[in-house]
Design a protein around this motif. Structure first.
Motif, PDB file in Angstrom:
ATOM      1  N   VAL A 120      58.803  69.719  -7.875  1.00 52.04           N
ATOM      2  CA  VAL A 120      59.871  68.707  -7.445  1.00 52.04           C
ATOM      3  C   VAL A 120      60.743  69.243  -6.460  1.00 52.04           C
ATOM      4  CG1 VAL A 120      59.718  67.852  -9.642  1.00 52.04           C
ATOM      5  CG2 VAL A 120      61.262  69.630  -9.393  1.00 52.04           C
ATOM      6  N   GLY A 121      60.479  70.569  -5.864  1.00 50.71           N
ATOM      7  CA  GLY A 121      61.074  71.361  -4.876  1.00 50.71           C
ATOM      8  C   GLY A 121      60.246  72.400  -4.145  1.00 50.71           C
ATOM      9  N   LEU A 122      60.979  72.731  -2.969  1.00 52.96           N
ATOM     10  CA  LEU A 122      60.255  73.765  -2.133  1.00 52.96           C
ATOM     11  C   LEU A 122      61.286  74.431  -1.460  1.00 52.96           C
ATOM     12  CD1 LEU A 122      57.665  75.206  -1.120  1.00 52.96           C
ATOM     13  CD2 LEU A 122      57.520  73.577   0.557  1.00 52.96           C
ATOM     14  N   ARG A 123      61.377  75.701  -1.727  1.00 55.63           N
ATOM     15  CA  ARG A 123      62.421  76.535  -0.718  1.00 55.63           C
ATOM     16  C   ARG A 123      61.679  77.172   0.307  1.00 55.63           C
ATOM     17  NH1 ARG A 123      63.987  77.553  -6.196  1.00 55.63           N
ATOM     18  NH2 ARG A 123      65.998  77.420  -6.611  1.00 55.63           N
ATOM     19  N   VAL A 124      62.403  77.100   1.459  1.00 59.48           N
ATOM     20  CA  VAL A 124      61.796  77.857   2.609  1.00 59.48           C
ATOM     21  C   VAL A 124      62.716  78.773   3.094  1.00 59.48           C
ATOM     22  CG1 VAL A 124      60.959  77.336   5.114  1.00 59.48           C
ATOM     23  CG2 VAL A 124      60.873  75.656   3.453  1.00 59.48           C
ATOM     24  N   ARG A 125      62.257  80.251   3.433  1.00 58.94           N
ATOM     25  CA  ARG A 125      63.116  81.354   3.462  1.00 58.94           C
ATOM     26  C   ARG A 125      62.940  82.021   4.827  1.00 58.94           C
ATOM     27  NH1 ARG A 125      65.596  82.612  -1.249  1.00 58.94           N
ATOM     28  NH2 ARG A 125      64.618  81.951  -2.975  1.00 58.94           N
ATOM     29  N   ARG A 126      63.459  82.625   5.471  1.00 57.54           N
ATOM     30  CA  ARG A 126      63.165  83.453   6.706  1.00 57.54           C
ATOM     31  C   ARG A 126      62.544  84.900   6.192  1.00 57.54           C
ATOM     32  NH1 ARG A 126      68.557  81.987   8.238  1.00 57.54           N
ATOM     33  NH2 ARG A 126      68.494  80.891  10.134  1.00 57.54           N
ATOM     34  N   ASP A 127      61.400  85.029   7.039  1.00 57.10           N
ATOM     35  CA  ASP A 127      60.811  86.293   6.918  1.00 57.10           C
ATOM     36  C   ASP A 127      61.291  87.571   7.519  1.00 57.10           C
ATOM     37  OD1 ASP A 127      60.023  86.019   9.579  1.00 57.10           O
ATOM     38  OD2 ASP A 127      57.856  85.571   9.032  1.00 57.10           O
ATOM     39  N   ALA A 128      60.811  88.696   7.732  1.00 58.21           N
ATOM     40  CA  ALA A 128      61.412  89.743   8.268  1.00 58.21           C
ATOM     41  C   ALA A 128      61.695  89.347   9.686  1.00 58.21           C
ATOM     42  CB  ALA A 128      60.515  90.724   8.242  1.00 58.21           C
ATOM     43  N   ASP A 129      61.098  88.435  10.373  1.00 55.70           N
ATOM     44  CA  ASP A 129      61.184  88.137  11.834  1.00 55.70           C
ATOM     45  C   ASP A 129      62.088  86.939  11.960  1.00 55.70           C
ATOM     46  OD1 ASP A 129      59.651  90.361  12.623  1.00 55.70           O
ATOM     47  OD2 ASP A 129      57.888  89.519  12.387  1.00 55.70           O
TER      48      ASP A 129
ATOM     49  N   TRP B 264      57.682  74.756   9.936  1.00 57.29           N
ATOM     50  CA  TRP B 264      56.444  75.256   9.499  1.00 57.29           C
ATOM     51  C   TRP B 264      56.356  76.928   9.579  1.00 57.29           C
ATOM     52  CZ3 TRP B 264      52.984  72.542   6.637  1.00 57.29           C
ATOM     53  CH2 TRP B 264      53.224  71.318   6.606  1.00 57.29           C
ATOM     54  N   GLN B 265      55.774  77.528   8.721  1.00 54.71           N
ATOM     55  CA  GLN B 265      55.428  78.868   8.937  1.00 54.71           C
ATOM     56  C   GLN B 265      54.411  79.223   9.889  1.00 54.71           C
ATOM     57  OE1 GLN B 265      54.716  79.696   4.748  1.00 54.71           O
ATOM     58  NE2 GLN B 265      52.436  79.547   5.137  1.00 54.71           N
ATOM     59  N   PRO B 266      54.469  80.347  10.669  1.00 53.47           N
ATOM     60  CA  PRO B 266      53.690  80.508  11.797  1.00 53.47           C
ATOM     61  C   PRO B 266      52.253  80.593  11.821  1.00 53.47           C
ATOM     62  CG  PRO B 266      55.714  82.102  12.006  1.00 53.47           C
ATOM     63  CD  PRO B 266      55.427  81.161  10.765  1.00 53.47           C
ATOM     64  N   SER B 267      51.846  80.811  10.595  1.00 49.31           N
ATOM     65  CA  SER B 267      50.357  80.829  10.136  1.00 49.31           C
ATOM     66  C   SER B 267      49.746  79.618  10.409  1.00 49.31           C
ATOM     67  CB  SER B 267      50.279  81.513   8.810  1.00 49.31           C
ATOM     68  OG  SER B 267      50.827  80.531   7.916  1.00 49.31           O
ATOM     69  N   VAL B 268      50.407  78.575  10.167  1.00 48.86           N
ATOM     70  CA  VAL B 268      49.737  77.170  10.347  1.00 48.86           C
ATOM     71  C   VAL B 268      49.703  76.872  11.684  1.00 48.86           C
ATOM     72  CG1 VAL B 268      50.237  74.599   9.933  1.00 48.86           C
ATOM     73  CG2 VAL B 268      50.951  76.351   8.024  1.00 48.86           C
TER      74      VAL B 268
ATOM     75  N   PHE C 295      57.295  79.446   3.362  1.00 50.28           N
ATOM     76  CA  PHE C 295      57.469  78.741   2.166  1.00 50.28           C
ATOM     77  C   PHE C 295      57.409  79.642   0.875  1.00 50.28           C
ATOM     78  CE2 PHE C 295      55.057  75.452   5.035  1.00 50.28           C
ATOM     79  CZ  PHE C 295      56.142  74.882   5.438  1.00 50.28           C
ATOM     80  N   ASP C 296      57.994  79.548   0.192  1.00 49.56           N
ATOM     81  CA  ASP C 296      58.472  80.118  -1.366  1.00 49.56           C
ATOM     82  C   ASP C 296      57.693  79.620  -2.191  1.00 49.56           C
ATOM     83  OD1 ASP C 296      59.061  81.800  -3.360  1.00 49.56           O
ATOM     84  OD2 ASP C 296      61.176  81.663  -3.131  1.00 49.56           O
ATOM     85  N   LEU C 297      56.575  79.607  -2.592  1.00 50.65           N
ATOM     86  CA  LEU C 297      55.900  78.486  -3.499  1.00 50.65           C
ATOM     87  C   LEU C 297      55.863  79.122  -4.909  1.00 50.65           C
ATOM     88  CD1 LEU C 297      52.644  78.273  -1.285  1.00 50.65           C
ATOM     89  CD2 LEU C 297      54.447  77.003  -1.580  1.00 50.65           C
ATOM     90  N   ARG C 298      57.311  79.140  -5.179  1.00 51.61           N
ATOM     91  CA  ARG C 298      57.740  79.629  -6.667  1.00 51.61           C
ATOM     92  C   ARG C 298      57.220  78.801  -7.607  1.00 51.61           C
ATOM     93  NH1 ARG C 298      63.455  82.096  -6.810  1.00 51.61           N
ATOM     94  NH2 ARG C 298      64.063  79.716  -6.962  1.00 51.61           N
TER      95      ARG C 298
END
Length: 439
Positions: free
Chosen positions: A304-313, A234-238, A318-321
């Motif tokens: 039908v899919g979800l990409r998870v990328r690394r941020d600058a740190d 999970w992304q840190p904001s959550v 989550f890449d909600l394209r």
């Protein structure tokens, strides 16, 4: 004498039961089908997540939303009863959809016992020796209601269940649960996206039970975890938001987040381990696969899919394209045709792990009748998933299944899963005699 049809309990989906605060006199509605929706009043307390963060309060469930379930319940009451003097009882089951599903399953077990006791007060049921000796109920669950049914049957060995119908249930999860926790938007409830809704969603244990768990549900970069039930995904904001809400209480945000994810993972594993009998005589102990009708919505644009990328740190993001929302139901390739869903639950997330795929019945928005203009309009406006229970053909399908009735006028139908039936060697085998329509 024809055996009586067991009573029916209808279990709605998440956010689809009214909540009211009984501390106020008169009781104050804090969650309804449209307004009011008081997110700050229904946020749960971090130390004891069966009570509210804002005390004093006593939030309790009312009934399911009439707009979605009233027609279904009335059609079942009418269609299952041969005559007015011998009605088949159909009970709506409202529940507090915020809580851990195990608590709701235990409450359902108590309600099943109450329904059986009430039904045995009816003269025509008391005259049926089979029902008196082995009283049972039929269960109809929409969306999260199907997960509650599966969990109830798994956890209660003495479950008195005759047949089950599930509609658009996310047995393997939905991406909309991630979106709701991460951003406050999604197709589970209101889409305001306001901060108070995000805070409420992140503190709602039941929402984590809807996270996707099918194979390759997350597309991650090398070295990242694809296990959405792990806090590391999970992304840190959550995590920061949960930590801020529990600050000063006797629990840390990290621990609360872990507890909610672990409970959801355990429940998903339990449902995956549910086993139904394969054949045999009905009513001889344990549900058969033939006793479960799973209706799945397709042919609507769905994530039908979800990409998870690394941020600058280097942390997850989550890449909600928008290109991950697809509807390839019309494709000639059976594998591509599975990139669809009901607008909320992707097809892969709706497949029950305890049923063979050739037993599933797919329906589309085109199955709304010509005269169901209001329901078709609502489906387009609010999503096929939420209004699938309003479809007249689905009402007839459920009635036929629960009553073992024929279809002399050809008024029920369905479609097989991509790669099944006409498209594959495995024949379509729904739990009732059903005409197969083309995609």
């Amino acid at each position: 004498m024809r055996p009586v049809i067991p009573p029916v309990i209808v279990i709605p989906g998440m956010t689809a039961s009214v909540l009211h605060d009984e501390y106020e006199l008169p009781p104050e509605t804090v969650w309804a089908s449209v307004l009011p929706r008081r997110f700050e009043r229904i946020t749960l307390h971090p130390e004891k997540q069966v009570y509210e963060f804002r005390e004093p309060a006593r939030v309790a469930p009312g009934g399911p939303f009439p707009l979605v379930y009233e027609d279904l319940i009335e059609e079942l009451r009418d269609g299952l009863s041969d005559e007015q003097s011998a009605p088949v009882p159909v009970f709506p089951f409202g529940y507090d959809w915020r809580l851990r599903l195990e608590l709701t399953e235990d409450r359902l077990a108590e309600f099943v016992s109450e329904v059986i006791e009430r039904t045995l007060l009816l003269r025509h049921y008391r005259k049926d020796p089979d029902f008196v000796d082995r009283p049972r109920v039929n269960l109809v669950g929409h969306s999260m209601g199907g997960l509650i049914i599966a969990g109830y049957i798994r956890r209660h060995a003495d479950a008195s269940v005759n047949k089950v119908v599930t509609l658009a249930s996310p047995f393997r999860g939905s991406y909309e649960a991630i979106l709701k926790v991460a951003t406050g938007t999604g197709d589970f409830g209101d889409d305001s996206g306001k901060a108070r809704e995000r805070r409420m969603a992140r503190m709602t244990p039941a929402l984590y039970y809807l996270l996707p768990s099918f194979r390759d549900s997350l597309s991650v970069e090398k070295g990242m975890t694809s296990d959405i039930f792990s806090p590391r995904a999970w992304q840190p904001s959550v995590k920061r938001s949960i930590a801020a809400q529990v600050k000063g209480w006797n629990v840390t945000g990290a621990r609360l987040f872990r507890l909610m994810l672990d409970a959801a993972r355990e429940h998903r594993a339990g449902i995956s381990g549910l086993r139904l009998r394969d054949g045999g005589a009905p009513g001889t102990g344990g549900l058969r696969k033939e006793d479960w009708l799973a209706i799945v919505g397709v042919d609507a644009e769905t994530r039908v899919g979800l990409r998870v990328r690394r941020d600058a740190d280097g942390r997850p993001r989550f890449d909600l394209r928008s290109d991950e929302r697809r509807n390839d139901w019309g494709s000639a390739d059976p594998r591509e045709r599975r990139r669809t869903g009901d607008g909320t639950v992707p097809l892969r997330g709706a497949i029950p792990p305890f049923l063979d795929e050739n037993r599933l019945v797919c329906v589309t928005p085109h199955d709304f009748g010509y005269w169901e203009l209001r329901d078709r309009a609502l489906s387009e406006l609010a999503g096929f998933h939420g209004h699938l229970p309003t479809m007249n053909m689905v009402h007839r399908l459920i009635t036929r299944f629960l009553s073992d009735g024929p279809d002399p006028y050809g008024s029920t139908w369905g479609r097989s899963m991509p790669g099944v039936g006409r498209e594959g060697a495995d024949p379509w085998n729904p739990p009732l005699d059903l005409a197969e329509r083309d995609a």
